[in-house]
Enzyme design. Structure first.
Site, PDB file in Angstrom:
ATOM      1  N   LYS A  94     -14.180   8.693  -3.496  1.00 43.53           N
ATOM      2  CA  LYS A  94     -15.518   8.722  -2.720  1.00 43.53           C
ATOM      3  C   LYS A  94     -16.014  10.334  -3.239  1.00 43.53           C
ATOM      4  CE  LYS A  94     -14.224   5.869   0.476  1.00 43.53           C
ATOM      5  NZ  LYS A  94     -12.749   6.041   2.121  1.00 43.53           N
ATOM      6  N   LYS A 114       0.937  14.578   1.726  1.00 42.44           N
ATOM      7  CA  LYS A 114      -0.028  14.450   1.207  1.00 42.44           C
ATOM      8  C   LYS A 114      -0.482  15.775   0.717  1.00 42.44           C
ATOM      9  CE  LYS A 114      -2.544  10.515   3.684  1.00 42.44           C
ATOM     10  NZ  LYS A 114      -2.979   9.634   2.306  1.00 42.44           N
ATOM     11  N   HIS A 119       0.822  -1.185  -0.197  1.00 39.44           N
ATOM     12  CA  HIS A 119       0.084   0.008  -0.295  1.00 39.44           C
ATOM     13  C   HIS A 119       0.926   1.262  -0.396  1.00 39.44           C
ATOM     14  CE1 HIS A 119      -4.311  -2.160   1.053  1.00 39.44           C
ATOM     15  NE2 HIS A 119      -2.920  -2.654   1.718  1.00 39.44           N
ATOM     16  N   LYS A 154      -8.156  14.483   5.051  1.00 37.97           N
ATOM     17  CA  LYS A 154      -7.516  12.390   5.225  1.00 37.97           C
ATOM     18  C   LYS A 154      -6.074  12.436   6.318  1.00 37.97           C
ATOM     19  CE  LYS A 154      -6.311  14.137   0.913  1.00 37.97           C
ATOM     20  NZ  LYS A 154      -6.080  12.730  -0.611  1.00 37.97           N
ATOM     21  N   ARG A 155      -5.635  11.685   6.436  1.00 37.10           N
ATOM     22  CA  ARG A 155      -4.759  11.410   7.287  1.00 37.10           C
ATOM     23  C   ARG A 155      -3.974  13.334   7.061  1.00 37.10           C
ATOM     24  NH1 ARG A 155      -4.311   7.628  11.301  1.00 37.10           N
ATOM     25  NH2 ARG A 155      -2.172   8.700  12.361  1.00 37.10           N
ATOM     26  N   THR A 174      -7.963   6.636  -1.886  1.00 38.45           N
ATOM     27  CA  THR A 174      -9.416   5.990  -1.898  1.00 38.45           C
ATOM     28  C   THR A 174     -10.981   7.250  -2.004  1.00 38.45           C
ATOM     29  OG1 THR A 174     -10.123   4.971   0.394  1.00 38.45           O
ATOM     30  CG2 THR A 174      -9.548   3.924  -1.537  1.00 38.45           C
TER      31      THR A 174
HETATM   32  N1  CJB Z   1      -2.163   3.169   3.730  1.00 38.33           N
HETATM   33  O1  CJB Z   1      -3.873   3.960   4.952  1.00 38.33           O
HETATM   34  C1  CJB Z   1      -2.228   3.393   4.726  1.00 38.33           C
HETATM   35  N2  CJB Z   1      -1.616   3.559   5.109  1.00 38.33           N
HETATM   36  C2  CJB Z   1      -0.229   2.740   4.807  1.00 38.33           C
HETATM   37  O2  CJB Z   1       0.678   2.344   5.640  1.00 38.33           O
HETATM   38  C3  CJB Z   1      -0.269   2.556   4.970  1.00 38.33           C
HETATM   39  C4  CJB Z   1      -1.035   3.284   3.143  1.00 38.33           C
HETATM   40  C5  CJB Z   1      -3.265   3.899   2.587  1.00 38.33           C
HETATM   41  O3  CJB Z   1      -3.891   2.644   1.794  1.00 38.33           O
HETATM   42  C6  CJB Z   1      -4.607   3.393   0.606  1.00 38.33           C
HETATM   43  C7  CJB Z   1      -5.601   1.790   0.507  1.00 38.33           C
HETATM   44  O4  CJB Z   1      -4.359   1.113  -0.401  1.00 38.33           O
HETATM   45  C8  CJB Z   1      -4.182   4.066  -0.516  1.00 38.33           C
HETATM   46  O5  CJB Z   1      -5.352   4.144  -0.685  1.00 38.33           O
HETATM   47  C9  CJB Z   1      -3.355   5.489   0.404  1.00 38.33           C
HETATM   48  O6  CJB Z   1      -3.042   6.087  -1.013  1.00 38.33           O
HETATM   49  C10 CJB Z   1      -2.391   4.837   0.907  1.00 38.33           C
HETATM   50  O7  CJB Z   1      -1.627   5.458   1.890  1.00 38.33           O
END
Ligand code: CJB
Length: 820
Positions: free
Chosen positions: A659, A553, A359, A547-548, A655
């Site tokens: 949305k 970001k 991810h 978002k976080r 994601t």
């Molecule tokens: N992502 O939320 C997280 N936590 C992590 O530790 C690594 C990645 C996010 O995952 C999402 C689902 O795949 C992605 O859409 C996003 O870009 C990514 O930052």
């Protein structure tokens, strides 16, 4: 359909009885929270029947099942979503209305279970929804944290973290399953004992501490198909018999240790997102839920099958990031030490059963455990990983003779560290990224050595989101309008949204569509008034970044641009300016200093601008406290502009971007993650794209050539904004408050390059894109067309599509059908 079997009077009676039996009260006397419990239990009655029916079907058909292993499931509230998927929402609303109870208010009483940080955890939740809806057998396996994501309070502009005791009043939808409890062992030593009968070495763990893992099951309801899958989350308890025994032996210290271990292990979700903190407790959490889940999985499999060599025919395990990678070694351990398989047999099964999703490419997120910690905590597991590593290195050497550099780069254990991603790739039969661009970067940059050696494993699965929660539940006005226009097929087949394209030239349809957005903006404006005390104009552009909080970001870029606009308005009060409301929502990991400084900066800028009467409310800045799934639904529905402005190459997919699109907000973004595919679907003319490309970013990173000072000293507007960080404008004269943020842009810190995320580099192009947004918004009908095109083109981004691809290319699951 459930709704056909839904009997209003019986349901009403049930709710009344629940209140009476649980609380000895009448409806009039009950508190909101009590009504929520009573309603949920009444709903659960129906769910249980279908849950049993699904289990019976699985028992009968013995379908291949996926176990989705994840440290995070960011489920959000269950009641409303369950009613939607049972197709009983409207009926229940009506029944409650007749009792004088408002369903929305009841829903608001539910704690928002936040067993996840952000994208990764929410993706897991969307996947469970889609799996059940598509009729695929699945278990989500995770941890029942006592405290999930913290509640965020903003005090004096700063984030304050408050524990979220979501289980305080009990969770009406869960069921404790004592009969499936499993022991999980930590530490101790491994004694090797030769067995002359089997002529094998046995590996016996001794002097360990252990905890009892107790599962709680939550129903995951498919939309309108009666399928109810299970999210199984594990709680930890001290093993009572065991510690009584220890007490009796006088081993008091050990008994207390075990008690504490159990208390600690599931206490809290680590709030770091995209960042690895290397804490021992985190490794314990990982092993705890993996070991328990795999033990339970094997018991279940063996009820019907006596040959574990064929496990992969009925079971597949998806590892959500590297957090569950211990599944590789634990499965090997169970197959060898418990089931008596030879190494090669166990390896054959394991490598046909486990698959890995990556991810992120952020280096700081890569899990690497120190060997001493790892081998002390998990001695047998460590031995197994050493052996996997030894055999793998042999393969690399025979494939690339003499290339020791490559061996060093690819080893699983190296420099005193265990590299979890390498283990996941070596053992996984599939390795996937989460958007096309991300997968390409994995193949050609981050994981290039592995891709060279085993290209067949690599594949892309672009993320998706569930339209059931993020349109049907979150935006009922738009959902109903879409259904009125194109029927309700979109609920389970989002590609049908393309049929909305014909309304792009229909003024009446566009007017209705616009009115819905306006109503949703009113709803958000009320929310903001209630929780932030700020009046915002629903006719202004709602420009949203939720978002976080993470440097990559670039919420910082957004707020710097707000500061720049404010300077412009102050300098040129006569200038045309379309009123804007900049809306932020973000949690920062508790220890992430710079992220927390950014929150403070946003709030400080909000204070100054919102209180400056001279600008006539042209700009408002709102930081929504405690951004979470439940308020996210309201925010997406009301957004005009979707800010997706990460440094290109850094956001694996995103994601939230999907949305917003689903709710008719065009993307203002970089060519990063899934934005690339969004633009491909909707057309570049219906998005606002800016900034460096990922190739350009990667090129600067690898070869240098970017010096932010060149921009700082040559662009007066930019210099002014950057200097305002340290001239006291936003800090009541305090020149130090934002010094670190300032430094991050213009000064090199040790290893860290100045402006590591190319904020100044992208600033002008972002400002230009924002100008284009303003121009486009002035044309109200033109804007509505763009917004509607986003809805019409969002079909690809349903998690139903993503899950179908996982099933077709990776999991090969069997369907299940449950009759009513
Ligand atoms: N992502 O939320 C997280 N936590 C992590 O530790 C690594 C990645 C996010 O995952 C999402 C689902 O795949 C992605 O859409 C996003 O870009 C990514 O930052």
């Amino acid at each position: 359909m459930y709704s056909k079997r839904f009997e209003k009077e019986a349901f009403k009676e049930e709710v009344k009885n629940n209140i009476k039996n649980l609380y000895r009260k009448t409806i009039e006397e009950a508190t909101g929270r009590q009504i929520f419990q009573a309603v949920s239990l009444a709903v659960k009655e129906t769910i249980i029947d279908y849950w049993l029916a699904t289990q019976a079907e699985m028992e009968k058909e013995d379908p291949k099942t996926v176990y989705y292993m994840s440290m995070e499931f960011l489920m959000g509230r269950a009641l409303g979503n369950n009613l939607i998927n049972m197709t009983a929402y409207k009926e229940v609303k009506e029944a409650l209305d007749e009792m004088g109870i408002d369903l929305n208010a009841v829903e608001d009483e539910e704690p928002d279970p936040a067993l996840g940080n952000g994208g990764l955890g929410r993706l897991a939740a969307c996947f469970l929804d889609s799996l059940a809806t598509l009729g695929y057998p699945a278990y989500g396996c995770g941890i029942r944290y006592r405290y999930g994501m913290f509640k965020q309070k903003i005090e004096n502009g700063y984030q304050v973290e408050v524990p979220d005791n979501w289980l305080k009043d009990g969770n009406p939808f869960e069921i404790r399953r004592d009969e499936y409890a499993k022991e999980v062992r930590f530490g101790g030593d491994v004694r090797i004992e030769y067995d002359p009968v089997t002529k094998r070495n046995n590996f016996i763990q001794e002097n360990y501490s252990s905890v009892l893992a107790v599962p709680y099951d939550m129903p995951i309801i498919g939309y309108g198909n009666h399928v109810v899958n299970t999210l199984r989350i594990w709680d930890a308890e001290a093993i009572t018999d065991f510690h009584l025994d220890a007490f009796n032996r006088g081993d008091y210290r050990h008994a207390v240790e075990q008690e504490n271990l159990a208390k600690m292990i599931v206490d809290v979700l680590y709030p770091c997102d995209d960042h690895y903190a290397g804490k021992e407790l985190r490794l314990k959490q990982q092993y705890f839920f993996i070991s328990a889940s795999l033990q339970a999985l094997l018991v279940r499999y063996k009820k019907k099958h006596d040959d574990v060599r064929k496990l992969h025919e009925k079971v597949t395990i998806q590892m959500n990031d590297t957090h569950p990678t211990l599944a590789v070694a634990e499965l090997m351990h169970l197959l060898i030490d418990q089931e008596g398989l030879e190494w090669d047999e166990a390896w054959d099964v394991t490598t046909k059963t486990v698959a890995y999703t990556n991810h992120t490419i952020m280096a700081e997120a890569l899990e690497k455990w120190p060997v001493d910690l790892f081998s002390r905590l998990l001695p047998r597991i460590y031995q197994i990983i050493q052996e996997i590593d030894r055999r793998f290195i042999e393969q690399v050497r025979s494939r690339y003779p003499g290339d020791e550099g490559r061996v060093a780069r690819m080893a699983i254990i190296r420099d005193g560290q265990v590299k979890m991603a390498h283990l996941a790739i070596v053992a996984g039969y599939s390795v996937n990224g989460v958007a096309r661009l991300h997968t390409e970067i994995l193949k050609h940059e981050e994981l290039k050595d592995f891709y060279d050696m085993m290209p067949e494993k690599f594949n892309n699965k672009t993320n998706g989101i569930t339209q059931r929660r993020f349109l049907m539940h979150g935006n009922p006005l738009l959902a109903d309008w879409v259904t009125k226009r194109i029927g309700d097929g979109w609920i389970t087949d989002l590609s049908q949204m393309s049929r909305l394209k014909k309304y792009v030239d229909d003024p009446k349809a566009l007017a209705e569509f616009r009115e819905i957005k306006y109503q949703n903006k009113l709803r958000l404006a009320e929310y903001i008034k209630k929780y932030n005390g700020i009046e915002v104009d629903p006719r202004s552009i709602f420009d949203v970044q939720v978002k976080r909080l993470h440097e990559y970001k670039r919420q910082f870029l957004n707020i710097l641009h707000v500061m720049y606009l404010y300077n412009q308005i102050k300098d040129h009060p006569e200038m045309y300016f379309y009123p804007r409301t900049f809306i932020f929502g973000a949690k920062a990991a508790a220890g992430y200093v710079r992220a927390k400084e950014t929150i403070k900066l946003i709030n400080s800028v909000a204070d100054v601008i919102n209180n400056d009467k001279s600008i006539n409310g042209k700009i408002k800045v709102v930081f929504i406290e405690d951004y979470r799934v439940s308020n996210a639904e309201i925010i997406f529905a009301a957004a005009d502009v979707s800010e997706q402005i990460s440094t290109a190459s850094k956001e694996a997919s995103g994601t939230g971007n999907m949305k917003f699109m689903l709710n008719g907000a065009p993307t203002l973004g970089t060519m990063d993650g899934a934005n690339v595919e969004i633009v491909e679907e909707v057309g570049i003319e219906n998005a606002f794209i800016f900034g460096l490309s990922s190739d350009e970013v990667i090129n600067f990173e690898n070869n240098g050539g970017y010096n932010p000072a060149d921009i700082y000293f040559n662009d007066w507007d930019i210099k002014r904004v950057v200097d305002q960080l340290i001239d006291g404008t936003y800090s009541n004269g305090d020149r130090e408050m934002y010094r670190d943020l300032y430094d991050s842009l213009v000064n090199t810190h040790g290893q860290e390059r100045a402006d590591r995320y190319f904020i100044l580099k992208d600033f002008r192009s972002y400002a230009d894109a924002q100008k284009r947004v303003e121009e486009a918004y002035k044309d109200r009908e033109g804007w509505a067309k763009k917004a509607l095109m986003n809805v019409a083109c969002c079909g690809k981004f349903s998690s139903d599509r993503t899950i179908q691809e996982y099933v077709d290319d990776i999991w090969h699951l069997d369907h299940i059908k449950v009759d009513a």
